[in-house]
Structure formats: C-alpha cells, structure tokens
Design an enzyme around this catalytic site. Structure first.
Site, PDB file in Angstrom:
ATOM      1  N   LYS A  50       0.843  -1.215   0.000  1.00 32.50           N
ATOM      2  CA  LYS A  50       0.000   0.000   0.000  1.00 32.50           C
ATOM      3  C   LYS A  50       0.871   1.255   0.000  1.00 32.50           C
ATOM      4  O   LYS A  50       0.617   2.198  -0.755  1.00 32.50           O
ATOM      5  CB  LYS A  50      -0.934  -0.008   1.224  1.00 32.50           C
TER       6      LYS A  50
ATOM      7  N   GLN B 229      -4.201  -0.855   9.573  1.00 32.58           N
ATOM      8  CA  GLN B 229      -4.229  -2.229   9.065  1.00 32.58           C
ATOM      9  C   GLN B 229      -4.828  -3.166  10.113  1.00 32.58           C
ATOM     10  O   GLN B 229      -4.465  -3.121  11.291  1.00 32.58           O
ATOM     11  CB  GLN B 229      -2.797  -2.666   8.680  1.00 32.58           C
TER      12      GLN B 229
ATOM     13  N   ASP C  68     -10.782   3.382   4.323  1.00 36.94           N
ATOM     14  CA  ASP C  68     -11.221   1.983   4.352  1.00 36.94           C
ATOM     15  C   ASP C  68     -12.747   1.879   4.283  1.00 36.94           C
ATOM     16  O   ASP C  68     -13.284   0.786   4.098  1.00 36.94           O
ATOM     17  CB  ASP C  68     -10.778   1.342   5.672  1.00 36.94           C
TER      18      ASP C  68
HETATM   19  N1  GUN Z   1      -6.706  -6.353   6.516  1.00 40.27           N
HETATM   20  C1  GUN Z   1      -7.072  -7.126   5.486  1.00 40.27           C
HETATM   21  N2  GUN Z   1      -7.781  -6.410   4.562  1.00 40.27           N
HETATM   22  C2  GUN Z   1      -7.835  -5.148   5.045  1.00 40.27           C
HETATM   23  C3  GUN Z   1      -8.400  -3.937   4.542  1.00 40.27           C
HETATM   24  O1  GUN Z   1      -9.020  -3.872   3.475  1.00 40.27           O
HETATM   25  N3  GUN Z   1      -8.237  -2.838   5.332  1.00 40.27           N
HETATM   26  C4  GUN Z   1      -7.577  -2.892   6.521  1.00 40.27           C
HETATM   27  N4  GUN Z   1      -7.482  -1.762   7.229  1.00 40.27           N
HETATM   28  N5  GUN Z   1      -7.033  -3.982   7.004  1.00 40.27           N
HETATM   29  C5  GUN Z   1      -7.163  -5.101   6.267  1.00 40.27           C
END
Ligand code: GUN
Length: 306
Positions: free
Chosen positions: A53, A97, A120
């Site tokens: 990311k 995350q 998100d």
């Molecule tokens: N962990 C796995 N997928 C995601 C996501 O789309 N966003 C976040 N914040 N954590 C994750």
C-alpha cells in the site's frame, strides 16, 4: 467463451487515472494527496500488505507516510496517533491495518478516524451512507468497491432483474458488497455459515460473489451456467505438486472446474486482489479533492462509477 478478468490490467488503468487526478490536484492547489498507513505488531502478512500500500501510494505521486508501531502499543497511544493524523492537513486518508493485536479495541480505533479520512470506508458514517444509498458523499470499502467495478464492466450499472448472491457477511466485505449490488437494483441474497443448502442458492445466482475464506468451496455444479463469478477468497494451501513444503494461493471458488460454466470469472491471484489497493488509492485521491473543494477527473469517475 468464458471471460477471465485480468484484475491487474483493470487496476493498472485505475492507477493511471489516479496519477493524473493527483497531478491535477497538485497543479490546482499545490497539495499532494496524503495517505497515512498505520500497522501495529509484526504479523508478516500484514507487513507485506502495508508495504504494498505504501509503495503504491508513492507510485501514485502521493505524500505517503507509514507508522510502524510495536505490538505492545497501548489503546491510548494508538488513539493519540489517529487523533494527531485527524488534525493534520497534509493527510487526507488514514488506514489502520487489521487485524490489530488482541489487546487493542479495533472498533474504537476505526470509529475514532474522521469519516472524511476513513479511506477503508469502515466508519459507521460511511457504512451508513452506503446503506442509505448515498454513494456520492461517503467513502466505500475498497475490496467491495473493486469487485463492483468488475460487476459493472460485465453487466453495466443497472442490475435490474439479476439475482446476486454474496457468500459472507463481514463488515469489511460481505455487507458493503450486498449494499452496492442492491443499490444497482440487483435482487440480493446474503449467505453465510448458517445458511441451509448453499449449493442450490448458488445455482440461482446470475452474479455469485464468494468471500468466505474456504479454499475452493464453490464447485462447478453450484454455478448457474453463464453466471458472473467474483472470487474474493485468498487462501494459502499446500502444493505438493510444486515440490516439498511448497504452497499456493487459491480462492473460494474451484476455478478450473467453474470457469467453463461461468461467462465471466475472476482468478486468484490476479483478480479482486489488485483492485483493493487501487480502490484505496482512489478513495485517498477522492478524499484529498473533497478536502480542497476540487473536482475528481471525469476519467477516474468513469472507471470507478461507470
Ligand atoms: N486487513 C485485510 N484487509 C484489510 C483492509 O481492506 N483494510 C484494513 N485496514 N485492514 C485489512
């Protein structure tokens, strides 16, 4: 002939439009899109996702910041960082995350993010806007938004008369995916671990979206001939055919047997996966434009919203 969706190619075209949109923002306001990603602890899979990311944010031309916190971080410390980023004008998107270490209350942290920066799409304000059909002013959870791009590419924006099934009811995917499909006029069913006779419900679906985390659970005789099949599962399984102790990634759909039955299908890897990051970047640049009162480019809107 079955169409196998190339998620990498679709994601790459969205990323190119995001780069242009970010450059236009910078030209108009002198500001870049700012994305802060927070990771707590040392789970290797989470670190791999967060690294990807942060790298993509840089490729998009964003101001990209990664906060890597030790697993002993307290609720107060993490909430303090979120509070600081909420007030930082150079940051337009905040992503924490998940999962967080067990001693932390993830829900309280997510709800502490300013909804305008919740890239998100997990804040109740954003989930509520989606649930009430307001797709214009909120931010939509990245993986369902990405899956929906594939559905729109296959069927157009109006899914009137089509039966859609989402297997899985998580806040991160199943619920927002069902809302997006419903908003596009599909007749939507949500199935989950307590659903009876899943195969026969699947056979009724023109659009079948699987997000359960069970390797290759959806079999060929569950798929309606000609259906669109979107596989959101990412499961690591042993692959002895590749050598001792080797593993591979498979989805929730038994791809090889289902592909000939479907008319459109996503592979794993290379299907929905690349779209999650692309949509995170899209949410970030959209949040940055909203913060400065400028308009998102028509090209990006068309790629995402059709
Ligand atoms: N962990 C796995 N997928 C995601 C996501 O789309 N966003 C976040 N914040 N954590 C994750």
């Amino acid at each position: 002939m079955t169409t196998i969706i190339d998620g990498k190619a679709v994601a790459a075209s969205i990323i190119a439009a995001i780069q242009d949109t970010n450059a236009a923002l910078q030209a108009q306001t002198g500001k870049k899109t700012g994305l802060a990603v927070i990771i707590v602890g040392d789970d290797p899979a989470s670190h791999a996702y967060v690294g990807a990311k942060s790298r993509m944010a840089k490729e998009c031309g964003f101001f990209s910041v990664q906060h890597t916190l030790p697993k002993e971080t307290t609720q107060q410390e993490l909430a303090g960082l979120v509070h600081e980023l909420n007030g930082d004008d150079s940051i337009h998107g905040i992503l924490v995350q998940l999962p967080l270490p067990q001693h932390l209350d993830a829900e309280a942290i997510i709800q502490a993010i300013r909804p305008e920066k919740d890239v998100d799409g997990l804040h109740v304000a954003n989930a509520g806007k989606l649930a009430t059909g307001d797709l214009e002013s909120g931010l939509i959870s990245c993986t369902p938004a990405g899956a929906m791009v594939f559905v729109s590419n296959a069927h157009g924006r109006d899914l009137s008369g089509l039966n859609a099934l989402v297997i899985g009811r998580s806040n991160l995917f199943g619920k927002p995916m069902a809302q997006l499909l419903l908003n596009a006029n599909a007749t939507v069913t949500i199935a989950h671990s307590r659903t009876n006779d899943l195969p026969s419900i699947c056979r009724n679906a023109d659009i079948l979206v699987a997000a359960v985390g069970r390797p290759e659970m959806v079999k060929a005789n569950w798929v309606k001939p000609g259906a669109t099949v979107i596989d959101v599962g990412i499961n690591r399984v042993p692959a002895p055919e590749r050598g001792e102790k080797k593993t591979k990634l498979v989805g929730d759909v038994a791809f090889a047997e289902c592909a000939p039955i479907a008319s459109v299908i996503t592979p794993v890897p290379g299907g929905v996966g690349p779209m999650t990051i692309a949509m995170l970047m899209a949410n970030s640049v959209i949040a940055a434009h909203r913060a400065s009162g400028t308009k998102v480019s028509g090209q990006l809107s068309t790629l995402i919203f059709g």
